[in-house]
Each structure stands twice: as structure tokens, then as C-alpha cells.
Scaffold this motif. Structure first.
Motif, PDB file in Angstrom:
ATOM      1  N   LYS A 148       0.797  -1.403   0.241  1.00  0.00           N
ATOM      2  CA  LYS A 148      -0.198   0.320   0.170  1.00  0.00           C
ATOM      3  C   LYS A 148       0.573   1.376  -0.137  1.00  0.00           C
ATOM      4  N   GLY A 149       0.697   2.519  -1.282  1.00  0.00           N
ATOM      5  CA  GLY A 149       1.465   3.588  -0.896  1.00  0.00           C
ATOM      6  C   GLY A 149       0.571   4.648  -0.380  1.00  0.00           C
ATOM      7  N   MET A 150       0.784   4.719   0.778  1.00  0.00           N
ATOM      8  CA  MET A 150       0.512   5.979   1.930  1.00  0.00           C
ATOM      9  C   MET A 150       0.981   7.067   1.613  1.00  0.00           C
ATOM     10  N   VAL A 151      -0.016   7.759   1.353  1.00  0.00           N
ATOM     11  CA  VAL A 151      -0.016   8.862   1.317  1.00  0.00           C
ATOM     12  C   VAL A 151       0.500   9.934   2.349  1.00  0.00           C
ATOM     13  N   HIS A 152       1.422  10.742   2.528  1.00  0.00           N
ATOM     14  CA  HIS A 152       0.953  12.111   3.762  1.00  0.00           C
ATOM     15  C   HIS A 152       1.513  13.757   3.184  1.00  0.00           C
ATOM     16  N   THR A 153       0.684  13.537   3.684  1.00  0.00           N
ATOM     17  CA  THR A 153       1.091  15.600   3.048  1.00  0.00           C
ATOM     18  C   THR A 153       1.445  16.442   3.925  1.00  0.00           C
ATOM     19  N   THR A 154       1.769  17.876   3.262  1.00  0.00           N
ATOM     20  CA  THR A 154       2.788  18.278   4.175  1.00  0.00           C
ATOM     21  C   THR A 154       2.499  19.320   5.435  1.00  0.00           C
ATOM     22  N   ALA A 155       1.346  20.105   5.687  1.00  0.00           N
ATOM     23  CA  ALA A 155       1.054  20.818   6.314  1.00  0.00           C
ATOM     24  C   ALA A 155       0.967  20.002   7.906  1.00  0.00           C
ATOM     25  N   GLY A 156      -0.230  18.557   8.156  1.00  0.00           N
ATOM     26  CA  GLY A 156      -0.437  18.431   9.069  1.00  0.00           C
ATOM     27  C   GLY A 156       0.933  17.294  10.062  1.00  0.00           C
TER      28      GLY A 156
END
Length: 635
Positions: A258-266
């Protein structure tokens, strides 16, 4: 009073209550007072559990590398940001200041732009634990490219699958890597992988081992000459709070990774906050996490968390057993490490060796020691606490996941009293609940259940790359309106949490729910046992029975193994009860483990059941050869 740093137990409870009652105000204040923003947010968060949609610091503009590097330059420019400790202890240690890190990241960012990488493009980084790995990762974040760091030990097919899944445009790799007394041919692995990856346009190659490699004209380029010619300054890309920062692949119990996506600010806000508190970081501390940046631990607590706090962080290329089993302790002494963060697997392996390896180094600089990757059993906890921490350093047994982005449940040093094998209390902002099989929340203490989180936190993974439906089904359907961790837990009489293992590691034997972790703890207390793993297998009378895979401390243990098996079962019977005794015990030389140290229990379950046909995804195994050895020795 500070929101960012927890000062004492009273302050913890005050901040925790505030984070639950007023989460908007709590996270608003932390984000507002501790980071540099191009533009502030319209809303702190937007939550839709039904659609598994989570947004934090909505419409804010930021760049994480401005917060990791640029804002430190005026006050900490000459401070060491990264200490590189090479695999070979005789090779010179490298110290990189924040000024030098800015220069190197800017050059790498400019090189990537020159190679056609644009905001939103995916870049695969397949490097050993050398400074270029950190620099390349930060350079991607600098220009808004999405980095996908793949551990430099995966096979070509595993690398190719990850590259194709997120359609990486550029690969950054090296001629090879050192690991103990071995040299790994990374470029050769990439060459094989790229045969199956039509999306790849360029392969940038770092020279590390100086081994001869094949360079394909028009595709492969030595990186150093490009860096030498690049400008040493770069304007950071303005990123939306919810722009993707990175993709990190983690194994599912079945199917493709699974390619878990993490975003920037949080992610930025949460990793900075948790690093500061869980490790009690102070300005002149030297922090060392022994993980690899190819795993979430390395992302959050080698790279982003420390640098966001202006810390000095250690990148270690080697292994704990090379040149001998004193290497960890020698490095702690050499660099005067103040916080040391490693995995129970490493601790158990080192505990098997002579105490002389540890005792020859005083390690008086240590203030905090930590555990990550899996629940730490009591025997390992005490060894680590006594012989490494000297019974004076708080031991933070941290629970979190790739999906959570940062630490969720952990003692806070000098604040939370520790308890062996207990992750203790949730961090502010984290609302754990235990659920029963009927999806009801279990109230009170001295209870067990499925561990869920009932309110989102800033660093929660936003999706699985290219498959949001799988994300919803995996994490948000078992217990609607909550994030399901997949773990079981117990809550003791004072509210401390102990992770009892994956839910599929809770085995129903004759109607009794038995968690594997307590049974393994009992087995591991036997003086001859180094490590163990328990799984269930079908039994015509009990429904399920217990199968134990046991590693002995001494290879070729001279005692009769039938007698050892009886002693182990007696220990279990004495500590847990006869219902938890093992029907079968197989003595093995090792266990199948992922490179982050987790035991791959589904493989053991297949072997126990006698199903040798399909072991599923084994691409994350550190030691794939052990599977056949265990299979052939099945009792």
C-alpha cells in the motif's frame, strides 16, 4: 503556559483535556506559534469519516524545508544538523551544518529541476543510509516533488512494483552500499528494475562504493558533477497544506503493498510536536534513531521531526553487529548521544551477546532511550532499561504506524511514569478507544479490545496512492466513524495502554481469546529462549490451537528439545494458565521479519496450517531464505 512542550504530569493532563475538548484551538495555537507559513489557514480541519476525507490547515501555504532548514540559518547556521556515521568505523565521520545542508539541498533541488522534475512529479529514492539520502528527500520536498523512498535492500521486482504504482519519473540511486562486511550492488538492482518501469526517464547515480557499474547513455547520469555545477541557492516551492509530501509503501496482510500518502502541513506540525515531547529534546542534544529513512520511523524521527526542531540528528550507515556487537554503544559514547531510539528486535539480538560489549562504554550522555516498531517484551525492556539506560533514563515505548505518520501513544520522559511493555498514555490530540466485536466502545479500565482512534490527528495518512477505496475499506469500515488500527490493546487499572498485537494475532482457543504478546513474553523469560512468535492453527476439538516458533539463545542448545518444550509450556501454564499452552513448538534459527523488524506472522500462520502454496507478498522480508528453512522443519 506552553502548548508545544509538555512540562509535567499536571500540564500533560491539562493539555490533553484541551486537545480533546477544543481540538481546533489546540492545534491552531501549536501551528501558529511554532512554524513559518506563507499563508495561514481558513479552517484548522475538515473531517468526513464516511468518505475517509481529512484536511488540516485548510488553504494554508507552506514549504516543509523552509521550516526544516531556512528558518534555522540565522540562529543555528553553524550548528551541526546531520552527523553521518559510516558503516566502517575507521572512515571519517561527517558533520553537516545547517548552512551546509541548505547549500546541498538547494543544489540537489536545482539538479532535479534541470532534469525535468516538476511539482507533483514522483521521484524514487533508492539509496543506502548516506547523507545524499536525506538531501535528496529534502530536495524533493523543496521543489514540491513527491518522494518515494524505497529501502535499499528490496529486490528489483519489489522496487519496480513501487516505481510503477506511483509512476516515478526519476530515480536517485548509488553504485552500491555498505552493510556490515557486505557490499550491495544497488545500481545493478535498479538496472533490472528499470527494465520493467517505462515511466522512468532518468537515473541519477551517487558514487559510494566506487564499484564498476553499467551506465546507460541518455538515461543514467553521475550525480556529483551535476551537483558541482548547480547553484547553491533555491527558492522553495509554495505548497498547499494538503499537497502530497511523500508516498511510503507498507505491506498489507494480503495483496500488493500500500502506497500511504502523507501531506505537507499536518505531517509537519505533528512530527515536530511529537519529536519535541516524546524525546524531551533540548537545544544542544544529539539525537540518534537507528532506523532507515526508507521506513516511516526514519522519515519522521531521523529527518523531519529533528530538523523541524533545529536538532542534530545522526544518520548511521552500519549495523549493530559490525565490526562487533559493541557498535551501537561505541557510537553513543563517541558522539555523546542524548536520545537513542531503536527497535526491540535489535535489543533482543544485542541482549544475547556478552554484557562486556555494553559495559565497556559508560554512555553517561544518554537522557532518554526509546523503542519502536513492535511492542517490547518485558525481558527486553528490563535489559534495555538496566544496561543501556542505566536505570536512570526514561524508556519511551512508542506505539504508532506508517499510517499515523507520528507517535500516538507513548510515555513522555520525566513526565509519565513508565511501566514495562506498556506504551502508556496517548499524546495530546489522540483519542484511543477500545471496541468490542459488536462495534461498541468498551468503557472503563482493566479491559481489552480492538484499538481504534475516534478523532483524526494532523499526520493521519490521507489515502492509498491511486486507491482511495482500499484506504476506506482497510481503515474505516470495520468500525464506522473511527480509524481502525488493526491492533488489539488492553487498558490497565490506571488507563495505560498495552498493545497486544495485531487483531489477527488474537487467537480463540476453546472459546478463550488469547493475545500472542503475553504468551510470547512468558516464553521469552525462559533462560534458553531469545525470541518467539505464536500463531494459531486449526484444531478439531479446540477450534484453534497454538503453534510456537522459538529461537534459542545458543545455536545448538545441548539440552533435549523435548524437555525444553515441556519447560516452556510449564512457564506459560504458570504465568497465564493451561489454556495458553502450545500444542506444537518448533525451534528455529530465525523468524521471517520485515526490514523494520516486524515478524511476518501470516507466513508463520501458513506454515503452521500446512499451507505452503502461497505466502503472499514477501518483498518486505529481511531474510526470505528463512521461510523455506522453517517450512522444511515443520513439526
Amino acid at each position: 503556559m506552553s502548548y508545544f512542550k509538555i512540562l509535567n504530569l499536571e500540564h500533560y493532563f491539562k493539555m490533553y483535556k484541551k486537545s480533546v475538548r477544543e481540538p481546533r484551538k489546540f492545534w491552531d495555537k501549536i501551528a501558529d506559534e511554532n512554524f513559518t507559513w506563507y499563508q495561514k489557514w481558513e479552517k484548522v480541519f475538515e473531517v468526513n469519516f464516511q468518505e475517509a476525507s481529512f484536511k488540516w490547515f485548510v488553504d494554508a501555504k507552506v514549504n516543509i524545508t523552509k521550516n526544516c532548514i531556512d528558518r534555522h540559518l540565522a540562529r543555528r547556521g553553524d550548528k551541526t544538523a546531520i552527523i553521518f556515521e559510516p558503516n566502517n568505523p575507521h572512515e571519517k565521520t561527517l558533520h553537516i551544518t545547517y548552512n551546509e545542508l541548505y547549500d546541498k539541498v538547494a543544489r540537489m533541488a536545482n539538479v532535479l529541476c534541470e532534469q525535468g522534475v516538476q511539482k507533483g512529479d514522483r521521484v524514487c529514492i533508492y539509496l543506502p543510509m548516506i547523507p545524499e539520502l536525506a538531501i535528496a528527500t529534502l530536495a524533493c520536498a523543496r521543489i514540491g516533488a513527491v518522494h518515494s523512498v524505497v529501502f535499499a535492500g528490496f529486490s528489483a521486482s519489489a522496487v519496480a512494483a513501487r516505481i510503477n504504482d506511483c509512476e516515478c519519473k526519476v530515480i536517485i540511486t548509488s553504485d552500491g552500499g555498505f552493510r556490515g562486511n557486505k557490499t550491495i550492488d544497488l545500481k545493478e538492482i535498479i538496472d533490472e528494475a528499470v527494465e520493467k518501469t517505462p515511466c522512468v526517464e532518468k537515473v541519477l547515480v551517487v558514487k559510494r562504493t566506487n564499484t564498476e557499474v553499467t551506465m546507460k547513455s541518455g538515461r543514467d547520469i553521475w550525480l556529483q558533477p551535476l551537483l558541482d555545477a548547480a547553484l547553491p541557492n533555491n527558492v522553495a516551492e509554495i505548497m498547499d497544506a494538503e499537497d502530497s509530501l511523500f508516498i511510503l509503501y507498507t505491506s498489507g496482510s494480503t495483496g500488493k503493498p500500500k502506497g500511504m500518502v502523507h501531506t505537507t502541513a499536518g505531517y509537519m506540525v505533528y512530527t515536530a510536536y511529537t519529536f519535541k515531547n516524546v524525546f524531551a529534546y533540548e537545544e544542544n542534544d544529539i539525537f540518534w534513531c537507528t532506523a532507515d529513512i526508507g521506513w516511516i520511523t526514519g522519515h519522521s524521527y531521523i529527518l523531519y521531526g529533528p530538523l523541524l526542531n533545529g536538532a542534530t540528528t545522526v544518520i548511521f550507515e552500519g549495523v549493530p553487529s559490525y565490526p562487533d556487537y559493541s557498535r551501537f554503544w561505541e557510537v553513543i559514547e563517541k558522539h555523546k548521544i542524548t536520545q537513542f531510539y531503536t527497535a526491540p528486535t535489535a535489543i533482543r539480538a544485542l541482549a544475547k551477546e556478552s554484557l562486556d560489549y555494553v559495559q565497556r562504554f559508560p554512555m553517561k550522555s544518554l537522557k532518554v532511550i526509546g523503542s519502536v516498531g513492535e511492542p517490547i517484551n518485558e525481558e527486553a525492556w528490563h535489559w534495555y532499561n538496566d544496561h543501556v539506560g542505566g536505570k536512570r533514563c526514561p524508556l519511551v515505548d512508542t506505539w504508532w504506524q506508517t499510517e499515523t505518520g507520528g507517535i500516538m501513544i507513548s510515555p513522555i520522559p520525566f513526565v509519565t511514569p513508565t511501566k514495562p511493555s506498556y506504551a502508556s498514555l496517548p499524546l495530546p490530540g489522540i483519542q484511543p478507544v477500545l471496541m468490542d466485536e459488536l462495534r461498541n466502545e468498551i468503557e472503563g479500565n482493566q479491559v481489552t479490545g480492538s484499538l481504534c482512534i475516534k478523532f483524526p490527528w494532523p499526520a493521519i495518512a490521507r489515502t492509498i496512492w491511486g486507491d482511495h477505496q482500499r484506504y476506506k475499506e482497510t481503515y474505516f469500515t470495520a468500525f464506522p466513524g473511527k480509524y481502525f488500527t488493526g491492533d488489539g490493546a488492553l487498558r490497565d487499572e490506571v488507563g495505560y495502554y498495552r498493545i497486544t498485537g495485531r487483531i489477527d494475532d488474537v487467537i480463540i482457543v476453546s472459546g478463550h481469546n488469547l493475545g500472542t504478546a503475553p504468551i510470547e513474553d512468558s516464553i521469552n523469560e525462559h533462560p534458553a529462549v531469545a525470541e518467539s512468535a505464536i500463531v494459531g492453527f486449526p484444531h478439531e476439538i479446540k477450534g484453534n490451537a497454538l503453534y510456537g516458533f522459538v529461537i534459542l539463545k545458543e545455536v545448538g542448545e545441548t539440552r533435549n528439545q523435548d524437555n525444553l518444550a515441556k519447560e516452556i509450556n510449564q512457564l506459560i501454564s504458570d504465568q497465564i494458565g493451561p489454556i495458553a499452552k502450545l500444542d506444537k513448538i518448533q525451534f528455529v534459527s530465525n523468524l521471517p521479519k520485515t526490514r523494520s523488524g516486524k515478524i511476518m506472522r501470516r507466513i508463520l500462520r501458513k506454515i503452521a496450517e500446512g499451507d505452503f502454496k502461497n505466502f503472499g507478498d514477501t518483498s518486505t522480508l529481511l531474510n526470505p531464505e528463512i521461510v523455506a528453512e522453517i517450512r522444511d522443519g515443520k513439526v
